[in-house]
Design an enzyme around this catalytic site. Sequence first.
Site, PDB file in Angstrom:
ATOM      1  N   GLU A  92      -0.313  37.993 -48.249  1.00  0.00           N
ATOM      2  CA  GLU A  92      -0.469  38.960 -49.323  1.00  0.00           C
ATOM      3  C   GLU A  92      -0.766  40.346 -48.766  1.00  0.00           C
ATOM      4  O   GLU A  92      -1.131  40.511 -47.605  1.00  0.00           O
ATOM      5  CB  GLU A  92      -1.615  38.537 -50.264  1.00  0.00           C
ATOM      6  CG  GLU A  92      -1.372  37.204 -50.936  1.00  0.00           C
ATOM      7  CD  GLU A  92      -2.477  36.804 -51.892  1.00  0.00           C
ATOM      8  OE1 GLU A  92      -2.159  36.453 -53.032  1.00  0.00           O
ATOM      9  OE2 GLU A  92      -3.663  36.860 -51.501  1.00  0.00           O
ATOM     10  N   ASP A 110      -8.475  43.691 -55.351  1.00  0.00           N
ATOM     11  CA  ASP A 110      -7.767  44.477 -54.330  1.00  0.00           C
ATOM     12  C   ASP A 110      -7.724  45.983 -54.568  1.00  0.00           C
ATOM     13  O   ASP A 110      -7.397  46.435 -55.666  1.00  0.00           O
ATOM     14  CB  ASP A 110      -6.300  44.046 -54.245  1.00  0.00           C
ATOM     15  CG  ASP A 110      -6.113  42.575 -54.059  1.00  0.00           C
ATOM     16  OD1 ASP A 110      -7.099  41.850 -54.017  1.00  0.00           O
ATOM     17  OD2 ASP A 110      -4.949  42.161 -53.964  1.00  0.00           O
TER      18      ASP A 110
END
Length: 527
Positions: free
Chosen positions: A238, A56
Amino acid sequence: MNQKYFNYQLIILVLFVWSCFSCSNQTTKNAENTKPYTEKFRPQYHFSPDSAWMNDPNGMVYFEGEYHLFYQFYPDSNVWGPMHWGHAISTDLVHWQHLPVALSPDSLGFIFSGSAVVDRNNTSGFGSKENPPLIAIFTYHNPEIVEAGGVEVESQAIAYSLDKGRSWTKYEGNPVIPNDGNRDFRDPNVIWNEEIQKWNLVLSASDHVQIYSSENLKEWKHESDFGIDAGTHDGVWECPDLFPLQIEGTDEMKWVLIVNINPGGPNGGSGTQYFLGEFNGHEYTADSKETNWVDWGRDNYAGVTWSDVPKEDGRRIFLGWMSNWDYAAVVPTKRWRSAMTLPRSLSLIKKKDSYVLKSTPVKEIDLLTDESTSVITENIEVLGEKKLDLKGRALNQSRISLEFEMEETLPQSFGVVFENDLGERVILSYLSSTGQFQFNRTKSGDMSFSDKFSGVSFAPYKIGSTVTLDIFVDAASSEIFVDGGELVMTEIFFSTQPFSTLKVFADKQALTLRRAEVTAIRSIWNK
């Protein structure tokens, strides 16, 4: 952000195996290529780490002429492990300078995803108005609680920097938001809200998001929840992001809420959904509880936007991780794993009675154009399959722009094929009967690493009398922008050889290829 069912014992096993074979792996790294950034499958104009594992994007913030990109990073292996924040900076969003690791695990846990902001009014007290601190807010993930079978695994913490992000000090009062009883409780994203003159924070709590407010970034009040009865719930929510965006050509504003989900993406594995609505600093109200997708491809995940981009710039700039949790850990790269998407400008348009979140590559990509755009053909009729003359231009480091014009009767299908001398190919097509684009990588090259990789992705879309395709192809990826980014598909592939042939086709009914252009793109690693 990490996989829902990750088992701590597996971490220990991975670390043990890695320690046993680290010397062997280093030899492999050295033997693979002595010149950095030229390894097989290495992206040439997308950001990737020098080596090791990345996922990420985190903490993306603009400050004093620099775009900061932090990212989930495990420096000791090319598979997922105890998370750190890697760090890179850029002055133009395309050329990147790698910096040392910014945040490392400590007694409170691994450093999971989060965001960063400029505390211009020094509300935190860590700096001064003359030297405002950068504040990173991130998730601590405690492996000891995981091993003990506990629930309160994750909490939110902050760190600050007074030297333009070069060094960071963790707040001694961490965590600033203790765990609330959710095992999946992570990925805080912060904005300054002018309307209420406070900070707002949104984070993921299993299958929904929670919204908080604060005056000083250290003490947070839980305001509300959103999403329990909205969107897709096939996996864990998320990496949320919440920001206002003006609708093009109007004075109307909508609040965009981005929420990533794993699994549950539109074509399997991870994906990125979004909502549009209103936000008053306390509660988020969506116009619709239905799911919209930022990207219909399989390889854009955990995307969030840069904070503190100057108002005069006027852009909301998005970046995603160009992979999918279905196979991210086993793709056939050695020295490094994973890359980021191109940075993209987000905008809102109104189409009839609905709104569409558009994504377009940032204009700075033009800095990498190798030469003036090459028009390879204009105004040709296409019926069946037609090979285009590339005039010596390579496909695997280029931008391909195509404009099609339809007759009254649509072709049964039409599209474009990228192919190499081995017969490996990827196909982008539009099927009139189903009203959808499809990306086919079933013969794209190496797919042996995962039985979840091969397949056909789909994306519903209603075409008009003309259709434009902008396709950015790098060493092992394609990013497809339909009609200026009204539809986006991001897909990776691992062909044995670069693609060398470009074909267009139309079945049953002819169309006109108004224009076809191929533009070479320079490597960001060799200025």
